[in-house]
Design an enzyme around this catalytic site. Structure first.
Site, mmCIF file in Angstrom:
data_model
loop_
_atom_site.group_PDB
_atom_site.id
_atom_site.type_symbol
_atom_site.label_atom_id
_atom_site.label_comp_id
_atom_site.label_asym_id
_atom_site.label_seq_id
_atom_site.Cartn_x
_atom_site.Cartn_y
_atom_site.Cartn_z
ATOM 1 N N GLN A 78 -6.940 14.210 -8.800
ATOM 2 C CA GLN A 78 -5.673 14.323 -8.067
ATOM 3 C C GLN A 78 -5.058 15.698 -8.281
ATOM 4 O O GLN A 78 -4.954 16.173 -9.414
ATOM 5 C CB GLN A 78 -4.680 13.246 -8.503
ATOM 6 C CG GLN A 78 -3.437 13.232 -7.610
ATOM 7 C CD GLN A 78 -2.374 12.251 -8.066
ATOM 8 O OE1 GLN A 78 -1.707 12.475 -9.072
ATOM 9 N NE2 GLN A 78 -2.197 11.176 -7.314
ATOM 10 N N CYS A 108 4.861 11.964 -6.927
ATOM 11 C CA CYS A 108 5.441 12.189 -8.258
ATOM 12 C C CYS A 108 6.944 12.442 -8.141
ATOM 13 O O CYS A 108 7.370 13.328 -7.405
ATOM 14 C CB CYS A 108 4.762 13.367 -8.935
ATOM 15 S SG CYS A 108 5.452 13.726 -10.570
ATOM 16 N N ASN A 208 0.726 -0.140 -4.511
ATOM 17 C CA ASN A 208 1.023 0.224 -5.901
ATOM 18 C C ASN A 208 2.504 -0.048 -6.172
ATOM 19 O O ASN A 208 3.340 0.137 -5.310
ATOM 20 C CB ASN A 208 0.692 1.720 -6.097
ATOM 21 C CG ASN A 208 1.066 2.264 -7.455
ATOM 22 O OD1 ASN A 208 1.640 3.346 -7.555
ATOM 23 N ND2 ASN A 208 0.755 1.551 -8.522
ATOM 24 N N GLY A 209 2.780 -0.487 -7.413
ATOM 25 C CA GLY A 209 4.163 -0.716 -7.817
ATOM 26 C C GLY A 209 4.413 -2.162 -8.182
ATOM 27 O O GLY A 209 4.266 -3.061 -7.343
ATOM 28 N N GLY A 232 -0.761 0.583 -12.550
ATOM 29 C CA GLY A 232 -0.346 1.734 -13.332
ATOM 30 C C GLY A 232 0.202 1.375 -14.690
ATOM 31 O O GLY A 232 -0.533 1.058 -15.619
ATOM 32 N N ARG A 233 1.540 1.353 -14.814
ATOM 33 C CA ARG A 233 2.167 1.232 -16.138
ATOM 34 C C ARG A 233 1.789 -0.042 -16.887
ATOM 35 O O ARG A 233 1.790 -0.057 -18.123
ATOM 36 C CB ARG A 233 3.687 1.333 -15.992
ATOM 37 C CG ARG A 233 4.174 2.743 -15.668
ATOM 38 C CD ARG A 233 5.654 2.762 -15.365
ATOM 39 N NE ARG A 233 5.968 2.009 -14.160
ATOM 40 C CZ ARG A 233 7.163 1.499 -13.872
ATOM 41 N NH1 ARG A 233 8.154 1.631 -14.741
ATOM 42 N NH2 ARG A 233 7.369 0.846 -12.747
#
Length: 336
Positions: A78, A108, A208-209, A232-233
């Site tokens: 990326q 971002c 995503n999320g 992700g997290r």
């Protein structure tokens, strides 16, 4: 209820199957972390974000951030930036490093990135979005993908328009984090907005999320109609969540939580990979956050983290971590 398997898709000469992607996370998804996560059923890994101007400066740290594992495929590097000269240079560099795809970051939310009119700040200038994408697509021969947010803020959400611009200019896969830049990582991800992007284009769209387990992955897919899932997290200190999401989207039974022995084996292996990749001195600093995350939700974890964060000697870190994780019994082991 068992979900029918989510079909994979083709991206260039590669299959993304299963359509489960590990999110690029700054300072987290280095080679050691991706190496651990790869075994839990993901179909695509993405490096942490590489600033295009950092590539131009030829920093050794930048090369290490983009280092790929032997056999790590399919994998995407990326890149970020809004100056086409530097972004194209970074794209060529990513190809030379062995990337199967180049992913452009326009999601971002970090202030220092947005101040450079990069990341999610680019969403405010749709002509800039088109110009940057087109420059990269025309410059390299491998597929170019894009990661975005739903817009700069709630009043200026433009996720469907950006999705169309992306497809029109040659993007072959789009990932949408269902938050605006203004939300940062707060509030709830809007999975309906991911669906707006999906409805606007014919290319694969990854959602995503707020995907934190198998159930949330299935609900995101139901609401958005997305073609795949990015986690992700929720993976921080918990690579086993990928195994759970993989099982859910492939219609398999939910896997059991790791035992204390299994957990320690992964922690130890992760620490060893960190030492091999970064050197012991830097690895001891990076290990503080990763090992701390692995303990989250376990017995006496706050006390353990407080102690572990103060350790500076690598051998002592290994010893203290082993005593903690192997000292857990079956009732202590818990995965969020």
């Amino acid at each position: 209820m068992i979900h029918p398997p989510l079909p994979g898709f083709t991206l260039g000469s590669h299959r993304i199957d299963p359509p489960l992607v590990l999110a690029p996370m700054a300072g987290i998804t280095d080679l050691p972390f991706r190496r651990i996560c790869r075994r839990y059923g993901i179909g695509l890994t993405v490096t942490e974000m590489i600033a295009s101007r950092a590539v131009d400066q030829g920093r050794e740290r930048t090369k290490r951030m983009a280092e790929l594992d032997s056999g790590e495929s399919p994998v995407s590097i990326q890149i970020a930036g809004s100056d086409s000269k530097f972004v194209v240079e970074a794209a060529h560099w990513a190809v030379s490093r062995g990337a199967n795809f180049v992913d452009i970051n326009m999601g971002c939310p970090v202030k220092k990135i947005c101040k450079q009119v990069a990341g999610s700040a680019m969403l405010k200038d749709e002509m800039l979005v088109a110009r940057t994408i087109r420059a990269v697509v025309e410059a390299i021969d491998i597929p170019v993908t894009l990661k975005i947010r739903t817009g700069w803020d709630e009043p200026s959400k433009n996720v469907a328009r950006i999705a169309r611009i992306a497809e029109e200019n040659g993007i072959q896969m789009l990932t949408v984090h269902g938050r605006t830049r203004a939300q940062m990582f707060n509030g709830q991800a809007n999975w309906e907005d991911i669906g707006r992007a999906k409805a606007a284009v014919s290319i694969p769209v990854i959602g995503n999320g707020d995907v934190v387990d198998g159930d949330s992955a299935l609900e995101m897919l139901r609401i958005s109609g997305a073609d795949g899932v990015m986690v992700g997290r929720a993976v921080q200190g918990n690579p086993w969540v990928l195994q759970e999401v993989h099982a859910a989207i492939m219609g398999l039974p939910k896997p059991s939580a790791p035992t204390a022995d299994e957990r320690w084996h992964v922690v130890k292996e992760h620490m060893q990979h960190l030492a091999d990749h970064h050197g012991v001195r830097f690895a001891s600093k990076v290990a503080r956050k990763h090992v701390g995350w692995y303990s989250k939700g376990l017995r006496d974890s706050a006390e353990f983290r407080g102690h572990f964060q103060r350790l500076e000697d690598w051998t002592e870190q290994l010893h203290v971590a082993e005593n903690y994780f192997l000292g857990l019994d079956g009732d202590d082991v818990w995965v969020a």
